[in-house]
Design a protein around this motif. Structure first.
Motif, PDB file in Angstrom:
ATOM      1  N   ASP A 121       0.573  -5.269 -14.831  1.00 33.53           N
ATOM      2  CA  ASP A 121       0.671  -4.294 -13.745  1.00 33.53           C
ATOM      3  C   ASP A 121      -0.188  -3.107 -14.151  1.00 33.53           C
ATOM      4  OD1 ASP A 121       1.317  -2.459 -11.835  1.00 33.53           O
ATOM      5  OD2 ASP A 121       3.471  -2.431 -12.229  1.00 33.53           O
ATOM      6  N   LEU A 122      -1.446  -3.133 -13.720  1.00 29.75           N
ATOM      7  CA  LEU A 122      -2.391  -2.092 -14.110  1.00 29.75           C
ATOM      8  C   LEU A 122      -2.221  -0.824 -13.280  1.00 29.75           C
ATOM      9  CD1 LEU A 122      -5.613  -4.250 -14.588  1.00 29.75           C
ATOM     10  CD2 LEU A 122      -3.828  -3.717 -16.231  1.00 29.75           C
ATOM     11  N   ASN A 123      -1.551  -0.945 -12.147  1.00 26.23           N
ATOM     12  CA  ASN A 123      -1.196   0.202 -11.304  1.00 26.23           C
ATOM     13  C   ASN A 123      -2.371   0.909 -10.658  1.00 26.23           C
ATOM     14  OD1 ASN A 123       1.359   1.061 -10.438  1.00 26.23           O
ATOM     15  ND2 ASN A 123       2.020   1.360 -12.550  1.00 26.23           N
ATOM     16  N   TYR A 124      -3.557   0.313 -10.670  1.00 27.04           N
ATOM     17  CA  TYR A 124      -4.656   0.881  -9.889  1.00 27.04           C
ATOM     18  C   TYR A 124      -4.390   0.617  -8.409  1.00 27.04           C
ATOM     19  CZ  TYR A 124      -7.354   1.739 -14.118  1.00 27.04           C
ATOM     20  OH  TYR A 124      -7.771   2.204 -15.340  1.00 27.04           O
ATOM     21  N   ARG A 125      -4.783   1.560  -7.574  1.00 29.90           N
ATOM     22  CA  ARG A 125      -4.403   1.514  -6.155  1.00 29.90           C
ATOM     23  C   ARG A 125      -5.616   1.401  -5.235  1.00 29.90           C
ATOM     24  NH1 ARG A 125       1.146   2.781  -6.000  1.00 29.90           N
ATOM     25  NH2 ARG A 125       1.846   2.551  -8.148  1.00 29.90           N
ATOM     26  N   ILE A 126      -5.332   1.151  -3.978  1.00 33.93           N
ATOM     27  CA  ILE A 126      -6.313   1.298  -2.904  1.00 33.93           C
ATOM     28  C   ILE A 126      -6.293   2.759  -2.485  1.00 33.93           C
ATOM     29  CG2 ILE A 126      -6.787   0.742  -0.484  1.00 33.93           C
ATOM     30  CD1 ILE A 126      -5.753  -2.078  -1.058  1.00 33.93           C
ATOM     31  N   GLN A 127      -7.448   3.384  -2.448  1.00 36.04           N
ATOM     32  CA  GLN A 127      -7.502   4.803  -2.122  1.00 36.04           C
ATOM     33  C   GLN A 127      -8.584   5.075  -1.075  1.00 36.04           C
ATOM     34  OE1 GLN A 127      -8.493   7.135  -5.563  1.00 36.04           O
ATOM     35  NE2 GLN A 127     -10.601   6.435  -5.648  1.00 36.04           N
ATOM     36  N   GLY A 128      -8.459   6.239  -0.445  1.00 35.60           N
ATOM     37  CA  GLY A 128      -9.450   6.640   0.545  1.00 35.60           C
ATOM     38  C   GLY A 128      -9.182   6.091   1.929  1.00 35.60           C
ATOM     39  N   ILE A 129      -8.011   5.487   2.134  1.00 30.76           N
ATOM     40  CA  ILE A 129      -7.651   4.946   3.443  1.00 30.76           C
ATOM     41  C   ILE A 129      -6.135   5.008   3.573  1.00 30.76           C
ATOM     42  CG2 ILE A 129      -7.697   2.602   2.483  1.00 30.76           C
ATOM     43  CD1 ILE A 129      -8.503   1.599   5.266  1.00 30.76           C
ATOM     44  N   GLU A 130      -5.642   5.344   4.742  1.00 28.40           N
ATOM     45  CA  GLU A 130      -4.205   5.512   4.950  1.00 28.40           C
ATOM     46  C   GLU A 130      -3.486   4.162   5.027  1.00 28.40           C
ATOM     47  OE1 GLU A 130      -2.608   8.367   4.926  1.00 28.40           O
ATOM     48  OE2 GLU A 130      -4.467   9.476   4.578  1.00 28.40           O
ATOM     49  N   THR A 131      -2.178   4.218   4.874  1.00 29.48           N
ATOM     50  CA  THR A 131      -1.390   2.987   4.757  1.00 29.48           C
ATOM     51  C   THR A 131      -1.418   2.125   6.024  1.00 29.48           C
ATOM     52  OG1 THR A 131       0.775   2.091   4.112  1.00 29.48           O
ATOM     53  CG2 THR A 131       0.797   4.084   5.471  1.00 29.48           C
ATOM     54  N   HIS A 132      -1.399   2.735   7.203  1.00 28.80           N
ATOM     55  CA  HIS A 132      -1.330   1.926   8.427  1.00 28.80           C
ATOM     56  C   HIS A 132      -2.627   1.172   8.710  1.00 28.80           C
ATOM     57  CE1 HIS A 132       2.694   3.188   9.317  1.00 28.80           C
ATOM     58  NE2 HIS A 132       2.351   4.476   9.256  1.00 28.80           N
ATOM     59  N   PRO A 133      -3.802   1.771   8.543  1.00 24.63           N
ATOM     60  CA  PRO A 133      -5.035   0.974   8.664  1.00 24.63           C
ATOM     61  C   PRO A 133      -5.105  -0.161   7.640  1.00 24.63           C
ATOM     62  CG  PRO A 133      -5.544   3.314   8.820  1.00 24.63           C
ATOM     63  CD  PRO A 133      -4.100   3.211   8.434  1.00 24.63           C
TER      64      PRO A 133
END
Length: 342
Positions: free
Chosen positions: A220-232
């Protein structure tokens, strides 16, 4: 006088930062090389070693049937590597051994509280192992207080003459009152990766020993998706268009910058983001936080000398039928072929 010293120190600091930025800009980074999955083995059944690697954040719960689902279908693999995070206070080794009793035996394990790593091999394969070592490295924070340890555990071994290192990690620490899982703390995770990589097996360092030919890093490296909101993000996933989200993945971005995992390989992210789900379902987080779905759980590998060993990836997928955690497990099937030396 004090002000003059402060001014000089600031100028020196700015100059050093500019020099470092210049060095980083001029340095070539391989980043993470995305490799396609070959459903049919390139080596036509003549692989020297086939490895099934599994990573799963268990969220402090265990359901035996889920463990069977996780490892029971991998009986054809020479080695089964199981990396687990947030493991509950249960004898997981015994449960895994029970699930694999007909096909595999436990060859080695590395445990640091809730962070665990197991390597299984076929029956009577113990004679194939040499120089097995284990190590661990914790990274900051209060995770140990709630028995959700952060850091990495690792196993180094030679199997049928192939020198390998397996690493299971769980990144993110407490920084004051801010938890490093948030996107703004990506630099902290980069630092943790570098510390783990530098410190593991450092006590065994020998200038005359040969380096590992294969390194498999999972967790679990915990890197995320960023730069875009959760609903899109959720809309794209629902339309089966999550491939367009890989450009927003922090891990791939940071690797491209040369911060982490330079020269590693990873299969194409064709499966849906593995976190965060409502426990007991396949629905993404419906709590008040409504977290952005992300590929936190990953398996990467690195071949030290590709002229010496060839690697072929045959699967890289999530196990969506398991619902007992807020993470989905991830599996990879990697086959190795040792080239004949003249």
């Amino acid at each position: 006088m004090g002000n003059w010293n402060t001014t000089c120190a600031c100028k020196r600091s700015k100059l050093m930062r500019k020099q470092m930025d210049s060095m980083n800009h001029n340095t070539h980074h391989e980043g993470i090389r995305t490799v396609k999955v070959n459903k049919v083995c390139d080596f036509s059944g003549n692989s020297d070693l086939c490895i099934c690697a599994v990573t799963w954040n268990m969220n402090g719960k265990v359901v035996y049937e889920d463990l069977v689902e996780l490892v029971g279908s991998n009986s054809k693999s020479d080695l089964l590597v199981v990396g687990l995070q947030e493991v509950p206070r249960k004898n997981i080794a015994r449960l895994l051994e029970t699930a694999l009793v007909d096909t595999h035996v436990l060859l080695g394990k590395a445990i640091m509280q809730s962070l665990q790593l197991y390597v299984f091999g076929p029956q009577n394969s113990g004679f194939s192992i040499k120089e097995l070592k284990v190590d661990k490295h914790s990274v900051g924070g209060c995770g140990g207080l709630i028995r959700r340890k952060k850091g990495a555990v690792a196993i180094c071994m030679s199997y049928n003459g192939i020198r390998m290192v397996f690493i299971s990690c769980h990144l993110s620490v407490w920084i004051g009152v801010i938890y490093a899982a948030h996107a703004r703390n990506v630099e902290e995770r980069n630092s943790q990766c570098r510390h783990i990589s530098h410190n593991l097996f450092s006590k065994y360092m020998n200038p005359y020993s040969k380096p590992a030919q294969v390194t498999v890093w999972l967790g679990d490296l915990n890197y995320r998706i960023q730069g875009i909101e959760t609903h899109p993000v959720r809309n794209l996933i629902q339309k089966n268009l999550h491939r367009f989200l890989t450009s927003k993945d922090q891990l791939l971005q940071e690797a491209e910058r040369g911060q982490v995992f330079d020269g590693y390989c990873e299969g194409t992210l064709t499966f849906k983001p593995t976190y965060k789900y409502d426990v007991g379902s396949s629905n993404y987080d419906t709590s008040y936080k409504v977290r952005v779905p992300s590929w936190t759980d990953r398996i990467l590998f690195k071949i030290q000398d590709m002229e010496e060993i060839r690697a072929s990836l045959h699967s890289y997928e999530s196990v969506d039928d398991i619902h007992s955690s807020d993470h989905k497990p991830v599996k990879a099937h990697l086959c190795l072929k040792v080239n004949e030396q003249p």
